[in-house]
Motif scaffolding. Structure first.
Motif, PDB file in Angstrom:
ATOM      1  N   ASN B 356      35.327   9.594  27.843  1.00  0.00           N
ATOM      2  CA  ASN B 356      36.354  10.225  26.996  1.00  0.00           C
ATOM      3  C   ASN B 356      36.236  11.735  27.114  1.00  0.00           C
ATOM      4  OD1 ASN B 356      37.047   7.692  25.636  1.00  0.00           O
ATOM      5  ND2 ASN B 356      34.996   7.896  24.742  1.00  0.00           N
ATOM      6  N   ASP B 357      37.331  12.421  26.851  1.00  0.00           N
ATOM      7  CA  ASP B 357      37.217  13.875  26.855  1.00  0.00           C
ATOM      8  C   ASP B 357      36.334  14.306  25.688  1.00  0.00           C
ATOM      9  OD1 ASP B 357      38.100  16.504  27.965  1.00  0.00           O
ATOM     10  OD2 ASP B 357      38.599  16.768  25.857  1.00  0.00           O
ATOM     11  N   ALA B 358      35.450  15.271  25.956  1.00  0.00           N
ATOM     12  CA  ALA B 358      34.452  15.650  24.953  1.00  0.00           C
ATOM     13  C   ALA B 358      34.723  17.014  24.337  1.00  0.00           C
ATOM     14  CB  ALA B 358      33.067  15.638  25.603  1.00  0.00           C
ATOM     15  N   THR B 359      35.847  17.623  24.684  1.00  0.00           N
ATOM     16  CA  THR B 359      36.157  18.953  24.145  1.00  0.00           C
ATOM     17  C   THR B 359      36.235  18.908  22.617  1.00  0.00           C
ATOM     18  OG1 THR B 359      37.523  19.226  26.108  1.00  0.00           O
ATOM     19  CG2 THR B 359      37.742  20.904  24.411  1.00  0.00           C
ATOM     20  N   ASN B 360      35.650  19.893  21.967  1.00  0.00           N
ATOM     21  CA  ASN B 360      35.734  19.974  20.500  1.00  0.00           C
ATOM     22  C   ASN B 360      35.882  21.442  20.084  1.00  0.00           C
ATOM     23  OD1 ASN B 360      33.126  21.204  20.396  1.00  0.00           O
ATOM     24  ND2 ASN B 360      32.181  19.181  20.542  1.00  0.00           N
ATOM     25  N   ASP B 361      35.934  21.688  18.780  1.00  0.00           N
ATOM     26  CA  ASP B 361      36.132  23.067  18.307  1.00  0.00           C
ATOM     27  C   ASP B 361      35.034  24.010  18.811  1.00  0.00           C
ATOM     28  OD1 ASP B 361      38.383  22.237  17.083  1.00  0.00           O
ATOM     29  OD2 ASP B 361      37.694  22.537  15.010  1.00  0.00           O
ATOM     30  N   LEU B 362      33.819  23.480  18.927  1.00  0.00           N
ATOM     31  CA  LEU B 362      32.722  24.324  19.405  1.00  0.00           C
ATOM     32  C   LEU B 362      32.928  24.749  20.861  1.00  0.00           C
ATOM     33  CD1 LEU B 362      29.287  22.961  18.111  1.00  0.00           C
ATOM     34  CD2 LEU B 362      30.421  25.101  17.533  1.00  0.00           C
ATOM     35  N   SER B 363      33.604  23.903  21.635  1.00  0.00           N
ATOM     36  CA  SER B 363      33.886  24.274  23.028  1.00  0.00           C
ATOM     37  C   SER B 363      34.685  25.575  23.047  1.00  0.00           C
ATOM     38  CB  SER B 363      34.682  23.178  23.737  1.00  0.00           C
ATOM     39  OG  SER B 363      34.179  21.896  23.434  1.00  0.00           O
ATOM     40  N   PHE B 364      35.665  25.652  22.142  1.00  0.00           N
ATOM     41  CA  PHE B 364      36.476  26.870  22.047  1.00  0.00           C
ATOM     42  C   PHE B 364      35.640  28.031  21.505  1.00  0.00           C
ATOM     43  CE2 PHE B 364      39.671  23.593  22.310  1.00  0.00           C
ATOM     44  CZ  PHE B 364      40.697  24.182  23.036  1.00  0.00           C
ATOM     45  N   VAL B 384      35.837  20.758  34.143  1.00  0.00           N
ATOM     46  CA  VAL B 384      37.259  20.456  34.255  1.00  0.00           C
ATOM     47  C   VAL B 384      37.406  19.053  34.813  1.00  0.00           C
ATOM     48  CG1 VAL B 384      39.437  21.137  35.339  1.00  0.00           C
ATOM     49  CG2 VAL B 384      37.736  22.885  34.758  1.00  0.00           C
ATOM     50  N   TRP B 385      38.257  18.266  34.189  1.00  0.00           N
ATOM     51  CA  TRP B 385      38.591  16.971  34.773  1.00  0.00           C
ATOM     52  C   TRP B 385      40.060  16.704  34.550  1.00  0.00           C
ATOM     53  CZ3 TRP B 385      39.097  11.920  32.197  1.00  0.00           C
ATOM     54  CH2 TRP B 385      39.113  11.992  30.792  1.00  0.00           C
ATOM     55  N   ASN B 386      40.542  15.574  35.070  1.00  0.00           N
ATOM     56  CA  ASN B 386      41.980  15.323  34.997  1.00  0.00           C
ATOM     57  C   ASN B 386      42.463  15.116  33.575  1.00  0.00           C
ATOM     58  OD1 ASN B 386      42.488  15.726  37.665  1.00  0.00           O
ATOM     59  ND2 ASN B 386      42.098  13.609  38.263  1.00  0.00           N
ATOM     60  N   GLY B 387      41.520  14.904  32.639  1.00  0.00           N
ATOM     61  CA  GLY B 387      41.916  14.732  31.242  1.00  0.00           C
ATOM     62  C   GLY B 387      41.560  15.926  30.376  1.00  0.00           C
ATOM     63  N   SER B 388      41.218  17.063  30.974  1.00  0.00           N
ATOM     64  CA  SER B 388      40.885  18.246  30.168  1.00  0.00           C
ATOM     65  C   SER B 388      42.104  18.699  29.384  1.00  0.00           C
ATOM     66  CB  SER B 388      40.437  19.403  31.073  1.00  0.00           C
ATOM     67  OG  SER B 388      39.210  19.128  31.658  1.00  0.00           O
ATOM     68  N   PRO B 389      41.928  19.031  28.094  1.00  0.00           N
ATOM     69  CA  PRO B 389      43.070  19.541  27.326  1.00  0.00           C
ATOM     70  C   PRO B 389      43.586  20.832  27.951  1.00  0.00           C
ATOM     71  CG  PRO B 389      41.160  19.148  25.914  1.00  0.00           C
ATOM     72  CD  PRO B 389      40.699  18.973  27.316  1.00  0.00           C
ATOM     73  N   HIS B 390      44.881  20.924  28.109  1.00  0.00           N
ATOM     74  CA  HIS B 390      45.466  22.091  28.759  1.00  0.00           C
ATOM     75  C   HIS B 390      45.138  23.369  27.991  1.00  0.00           C
ATOM     76  CE1 HIS B 390      48.021  23.918  31.695  1.00  0.00           C
ATOM     77  NE2 HIS B 390      48.779  24.472  30.773  1.00  0.00           N
ATOM     78  N   GLU B 391      45.154  23.296  26.656  1.00  0.00           N
ATOM     79  CA  GLU B 391      44.906  24.519  25.888  1.00  0.00           C
ATOM     80  C   GLU B 391      43.471  25.018  26.079  1.00  0.00           C
ATOM     81  OE1 GLU B 391      44.845  21.994  21.721  1.00  0.00           O
ATOM     82  OE2 GLU B 391      45.006  24.156  21.551  1.00  0.00           O
ATOM     83  N   PHE B 392      42.567  24.108  26.371  1.00  0.00           N
ATOM     84  CA  PHE B 392      41.185  24.510  26.650  1.00  0.00           C
ATOM     85  C   PHE B 392      41.127  25.280  27.976  1.00  0.00           C
ATOM     86  CE2 PHE B 392      36.917  23.360  28.455  1.00  0.00           C
ATOM     87  CZ  PHE B 392      36.172  24.131  27.582  1.00  0.00           C
ATOM     88  N   LEU B 393      41.834  24.783  28.969  1.00  0.00           N
ATOM     89  CA  LEU B 393      41.836  25.466  30.269  1.00  0.00           C
ATOM     90  C   LEU B 393      42.513  26.833  30.174  1.00  0.00           C
ATOM     91  CD1 LEU B 393      42.616  22.443  32.636  1.00  0.00           C
ATOM     92  CD2 LEU B 393      40.393  23.399  31.984  1.00  0.00           C
ATOM     93  N   LEU B 394      43.575  26.893  29.373  1.00  0.00           N
ATOM     94  CA  LEU B 394      44.260  28.181  29.196  1.00  0.00           C
ATOM     95  C   LEU B 394      43.343  29.185  28.508  1.00  0.00           C
ATOM     96  CD1 LEU B 394      47.925  27.330  28.115  1.00  0.00           C
ATOM     97  CD2 LEU B 394      47.155  28.277  30.288  1.00  0.00           C
ATOM     98  N   ARG B 395      42.616  28.692  27.526  1.00  0.00           N
ATOM     99  CA  ARG B 395      41.694  29.576  26.779  1.00  0.00           C
ATOM    100  C   ARG B 395      40.579  30.065  27.715  1.00  0.00           C
ATOM    101  NH1 ARG B 395      40.008  33.047  24.471  1.00  0.00           N
ATOM    102  NH2 ARG B 395      38.760  33.121  22.573  1.00  0.00           N
ATOM    103  N   ALA B 396      40.106  29.177  28.592  1.00  0.00           N
ATOM    104  CA  ALA B 396      39.085  29.552  29.580  1.00  0.00           C
ATOM    105  C   ALA B 396      39.663  30.606  30.532  1.00  0.00           C
ATOM    106  CB  ALA B 396      38.623  28.326  30.354  1.00  0.00           C
ATOM    107  N   ALA B 397      40.923  30.410  30.925  1.00  0.00           N
ATOM    108  CA  ALA B 397      41.569  31.357  31.842  1.00  0.00           C
ATOM    109  C   ALA B 397      41.698  32.731  31.189  1.00  0.00           C
ATOM    110  CB  ALA B 397      42.946  30.838  32.256  1.00  0.00           C
TER     111      ALA B 397
END
Lengths: 262, 841
Positions: B356-364, B384-397
């Motif tokens: 499962n995707d493991a992104t959480n508030d702490l990731s941000f 990064v995986w095919n199920g990464s939340p897009h907003e997480f990737l944008l925030r990383a960018a």
């Protein structure tokens, strides 16, 4: 090989990872030859259909080469994965793609057959019967509308604008997605009144919701010398950020979604 | 509905004050640890080594000066002064003593050292002669290996001079059950043992050592608790007094017991993190999946009323502390790891064990912490995986856009199967994190020995041209004079022979060092947090971990590919040049003057020698020497010949431009390294696995490599990472990505490193971020493994004006256009630089 893939045309460059001419990551195919002679043109080597020599940084290179649709589409295919991720695709630019209808329409057809998004950056300066042939395989028409006053248009681009404005209406009617783009050139159209006139026209086009203001820049200046030509706008300064923002507000006031840059 | 709280959380004013304190003076060398360690070693002569290590650790923790810095919320400092470092004579000391007088003035990572400290260390060092891991490792190496190292065929210097490090321990377990919980585990294990067990003696010593170490660590935290109490009593400011009282409470509870809340969990984490780096000097002690193991405690504290701002401040404080640790390396290594870096890699996002995707508030919040603190530690990464939340990737960018160089992006879709191919279960592989630069592993179960050596792939090629002889010494194999290599297959075969030979010597070097660490420096404290050391009753260094690897990293794929392609085309296909021409080109440096930096170094060495001989040198003597050294002596005719040759090489297709034939060739060349390396085994019962990355060693090790057939001049840098050679990729980022992703990233399971350069304006606006994320995802779709971005600064643009040949591929955004920076006119370049300065795009 399908016959249309063997059609030949003349290009002067291909640029991958282009992100300003249409949505997403795109590959731009620059076709050679243009009916207009805009004084600010940043690709003066694109204007003549003939293959030319241009000297830049002490190095002389040949501008223009003849290629088949298959050759171009192979290159375009290379970035498929990035188009898919970004919603990008292929953009025809120039020069003016309308000058090479056999080649350009074959390119669009090849792209669409491969489910690649297509866009074209164009002056719209041609018989509508020519343009019509492009529309069925075109997802986005990025159309330059530079001035509403035909005389001034002619003075700065070498051609009057009646046919362009007429075509804009017809393209819009056809249902093809159209974005109006206006290069903002001080001394030519960089006033609120002039931009306002274009925005008013654009907002009257069926289905048109977006307008891009492209600030004048001097990127192509050195190329004129490289082609042994005069650059007539030598002392022209790019428009200030403040002015661009004011013009953007004008565009937005017509209910359009304005944008500075592509 | 927003699934995550992805907003930035403002930085507390405390953070800038902590940062200012951290950087107010130059880092120093402190002698306390070395003195205490040596005293303890003297008292324990003759006892089992693991026990001696534990007793020394205990003696250090009981006696080393401790300090709580102003305004700190998370406490525990390895040194009295910020950003300073202790020394570790048990690994090596001679280099440090010989560099005492240049430490403060060297260009890479200088350290101040007082005359007193020099004297103290000088005394301490008397004890260590003949007792270090580096000396034992040398004794284990064959003469051929020592010869290869002398000639810089590869450099195992990292673990030769220092501890191993490169580990992520089981932080989650310490947070959950505390050291007292681990003590119980050890005692339980001891209860199952019988004195008649075959491994009783060593296991018993090891477990006793663990107990000593853990109890020492608990007492060490209690010393902080007492100090905080003492400071609180003296504190006039009520707010700070309350903070100190809270610190005193925290340190009395953790790491002894399991953490009750977020603050305790962070403090507990920090003690583990810093104490591993007191026990040994190994770097890349990587916090790993911080957002995962901290999350339960974050939730508890949020439930109990802690605000997001309070949580963020605490995380930011940990980030500052990660920069308080430091390490002094020898001058050569310092260049290879430039930037005082400790490579404490911390990674956010990705999948959980179940997929499962493991992104959480702490990731941000870890992204925000990196932005708020804006320092080199931790080495911040995202999965990064095919199920990464897009907003997480944008925030990383967005973080990438700041130019800090973080995060590094890692591809789950490659790394998980790559780890499984090395024997990990699917669940373990899904839970991977990154060690140090780019090296994936499963936390708490692995001893990856990830940074085992730098292997310069260009040097065996030089050996082909030199027939194995350099400076009159037999370094490589005799593969015959180049004139005898009649076909390209002969030439390729000769390279393979030299390459295989040096890889075998590298294995000997690594295994020699590995054995030396097991014999002399087992680490019971760190080992008790790595499975299955307690059960097996042995340290990580002796093979206690479940997964054991040795990962030496090769670099120079781009140069090797271009060089081989040049030889294949120009010598064997077009027959324009002969191998002798290339051999002479190496000798004559293509008729070009010597690289400025190399000439300076050589001049310095010559002048030093002359001064030693008692000669007085004037400014102008030095200048003349420099000019003589630098100037190429070739005739004009010869120079013209080489110019033509360079032109012919330049005209060939190059790696990095999405040319299928060249890229496939690169894939094969990488296999010459990766497939050969993985044939070998290490003394801990594991295998070798290759990495493909040079950290920053492509520059100093390039400075030891002559001119090469790819047209690269002598002593200049070799290509960075798995990327194209600087300046040779001219088709833009997607073409470079396609070339690099042609390599087999799965087999290089110790990691690959792909650096790209961008101008901040290329990431401007929402569109810029979206396209950037699409580029990363596209590269990952094509099965690249890692990517990181250097968003270039104004300084870089200035350098690009001076050396356009190095920056041919640098894309900048000009108004509505993107363009190659070096192709723009001077005035427009100035425009862009000005705009960058104002940051007004």
């Amino acid at each position: 090989m399908k016959e249309y893939l063997t059609v030949k045309g003349r290009i002067f460059d291909m640029q991958r990872f282009s992100v300003h001419d249409g949505p997403g990551i795109r590959t731009i195919v620059f076709l050679k030859g243009c009916p207009l002679r805009c004084r600010w043109c940043c690709n003066p080597e694109s204007q003549k259909y003939d293959i030319q020599e241009m000297t830049l940084g002490g190095k002389t290179k040949t501008v223009g080469r003849d290629v088949t649709v298959a050759e171009v589409i192979d290159e375009v295919e290379k970035d498929r994965v990035y188009y898919k991720r970004s919603g990008g695709g292929m953009t025809l630019s120039g020069g003016e793609s309308l000058m090479q209808p056999e080649f350009a329409t074959a390119l669009l057809k090849a792209a669409k057959e491969r489910s690649i998004n297509t866009a074209m950056e164009s002056t719209g300066f041609a018989d509508f019967s020519v343009i019509e042939r492009y529309l069925q395989d075109l997802d986005l028409y990025l159309m330059d509308i530079k001035h509403i006053d035909s005389e001034k248009h002619k003075a700065f681009t070498g051609q009057p604008n009646e046919r362009i404005l007429e075509n804009a209406k017809k393209i819009a009617e056809s249902g093809t997605r159209l974005i109006v783009r206006t290069p903002v050139i001080p001394t030519f159209n960089a006033t609120k009144e002039e931009i306002s006139a274009i925005a008013e026209f654009a907002s009257g086009l069926k289905g048109v919701t977006e307008m891009h203001l492209l600030p004048y820049h001097r990127i192509g200046m050195d190329k004129y010398a490289g082609l042994k030509r005069d650059y007539t706008l030598k002392d022209l300064e790019p428009p200030s950020k403040e002015l661009m923002n004011e013009l953007l507000a004008v565009v937005n006031s017509y209910g359009l979604k304005g944008q500075i840059g592509g | 509905m927003a699934e995550f709280y992805s907003e930035k959380i403002a930085k507390s004013p405390r953070i800038d004050l902590l940062k200012a304190d951290l950087f107010k003076e130059m880092p120093q060398i402190e002698a306390d640890r070395a003195v205490l360690l040596t005293k303890s070693y003297m008292d324990t002569e003759g006892q089992p080594i693991t026990l001696r290590r534990a007793k020394a650790f205990e003696y250090i923790l009981d006696n080393i000066p401790i300090t709580i810095r102003d305004r700190e919320l998370i406490v525990g400092s390895a040194t009295k002064r910020p950003r300073s470092c202790q020394v570790f004579p048990e690994y090596s000391f001679e280099w440090l003593e010989s560099e005492f007088d240049t430490l403060a003035t060297r260009t890479a990572d200088p350290f101040y050292i007082s005359e007193d400290t020099k004297k103290t260390l000088h005394e301490v060092y008397k004890y260590w002669k003949g007792k270090t891991t580096s000396e034992l490792a040398t004794a284990y190496m064959t003469p051929e290996t020592l010869m290869a190292i002398k000639h810089n065929m590869f450099t195992p210097g990292n673990y030769f001079y220092n501890g191993i490090g490169h580990v992520t321990v089981n932080y989650a377990e310490v947070l959950a059950i505390g050291f007292s919980g681990i003590i119980e585990k050890v005692e339980k294990e001891m209860a199952t043992m019988r004195v008649t067990d075959a491994n009783y003696c060593k296991k018993n010593v090891f477990l006793q050592s663990v107990l000593i170490s853990l109890k020492a660590a608990i007492r060490y935290a209690e010393r902080y608790s007492a100090l905080a109490k003492e400071l609180a009593a003296k504190e006039g400011d009520a707010a700070r007094r309350a903070e100190l009282e809270k610190i005193a409470k925290n340190c009395a509870r953790v790491p002894k017991y399991g953490a009750k809340d977020f603050y305790e969990a962070l403090q507990s984490f920090w003690f583990v993190q810093m104490l591993i780096q007191t026990e040994s000097s190994g770097h890349s002690i990587s916090p790993g999946r911080f957002d995962q193991y901290m999350y339960p405690y974050y939730l508890i504290s949020r439930e109990n009323g802690m605000t997001r701002e309070e949580a963020q401040e605490l995380i930011d404080c940990v980030w500052v502390k990660l920069n308080d640790l430091n390490k002094c390396r020898d001058a050569a290594s310092a260049e290879g790891f430039a930037g005082y870096s400790l490579f404490q890699n911390l990674i956010a996002g990705g999948q959980d064990e179940a997929g499962n995707d493991a992104t959480n508030d702490l990731s941000f919040m870890t992204i925000t912490a990196t932005e708020n603190v804006f320092l080199p530690q931790p080495s911040f990464s995202v999965r990064v995986w095919n199920g990464s939340p897009h907003e997480f990737l944008l925030r990383a960018a967005e973080l990438t856009r700041t130019g800090i160089g973080f995060p590094a992006y890692y591809n789950d879709e490659v790394i998980i199967p790559a780890l499984m191919s090395r024997g990990l279960t699917l669940e373990e592989a899904r839970d991977y994190n990154i060690i140090g630069c780019v090296e994936p592993q499963k936390a708490g179960k692995t001893d990856g020995w990830h940074d085992a050596a730098f292997y310069n792939m260009m040097r065996p090629l030089e050996m082909v041209f030199k027939n194995g002889v350099e400076d009159g010494e037999n370094v490589g194999l005799s593969t015959g004079d180049v004139s005898s290599l009649k076909t390209f297959a002969d030439f390729y075969g000769a390279y393979k022979k030299q390459n295989d030979y040096f890889i075998s010597l590298l294995v000997n070097a690594d295994n020699a060092i590995d054995n030396a660490h097991a014999t002399l420096c087992p680490l019971p404290f760190m080992s008790c947090m790595v499975e299955d050391c307690i059960k097996r009753g042995k340290s990580v260094q002796e093979g206690g971990a479940i997964y054991n690897f040795t990962g030496p990293q090769g670099f120079g794929i781009a140069n090797m590919t271009d060089a081989m392609w040049a030889v294949k085309t120009l010598v064997y296909e077009e027959k324009k040049y002969t191998l002798e021409d290339f051999k002479n080109a190496d000798k004559d440096n293509y008729g070009k003057d010597m690289d400025e930096h190399a000439a300076e170094k050589l001049t310095l060495a010559i002048c030093k020698e002359l001064k030693k001989q008692g000669k007085d040198l004037t400014e102008s003597d030095i200048k003349t020497t420099y000019e003589t050294v630098r100037k190429n002596p070739c005739s004009a005719e010869k120079k013209a010949f080489y110019d033509e040759m360079l032109k012919a090489i330049d005209a060939l297709p190059k790696y990095g431009n999405d040319v299928k034939e060249v890229d496939s060739f690169a894939r094969d060349i990488a296999y010459l390294y990766t497939k050969e390396v993985e044939k070998y085994e290490n003394p801990r019962g594991g295998r070798f696995q290759a990495g493909l990355y040079p950290v920053s060693a492509n520059v100093p090790l390039g400075a030891q490599t002559g001119a090469t057939p790819d047209g690269r001049l002598a002593f200049t840098p070799i290509a960075d990472g798995v990327g194209p050679m600087a300046g040779r990729d001219v088709k833009g980022p997607t073409a470079a990505c396609n070339s690099v992703s042609t390599l087999d990233h799965y087999i290089a399971s110790n990691g690959t490193l792909f650096n790209m350069k961008f101008h901040p304006t290329a990431l401007a606006g929402r569109h810029g971020l979206e396209n950037f994320v699409a580029l990363v995802q596209g590269y990952f779709d094509r099965k690249g493994s890692h990517m990181q971005f250097n968003v270039v600064s104004r300084e870089t643009l200035r350098d690009a004006q001076k050396h356009p040949e190095k920056y041919k591929g640098l894309v900048v955004r000009v108004a509505g256009y993107s363009a190659l920076f070096t192709t723009l006119s001077r005035s427009l370049q100035e425009d862009i630089i000005r705009r960058t300065e104002q940051g007004s795009f």
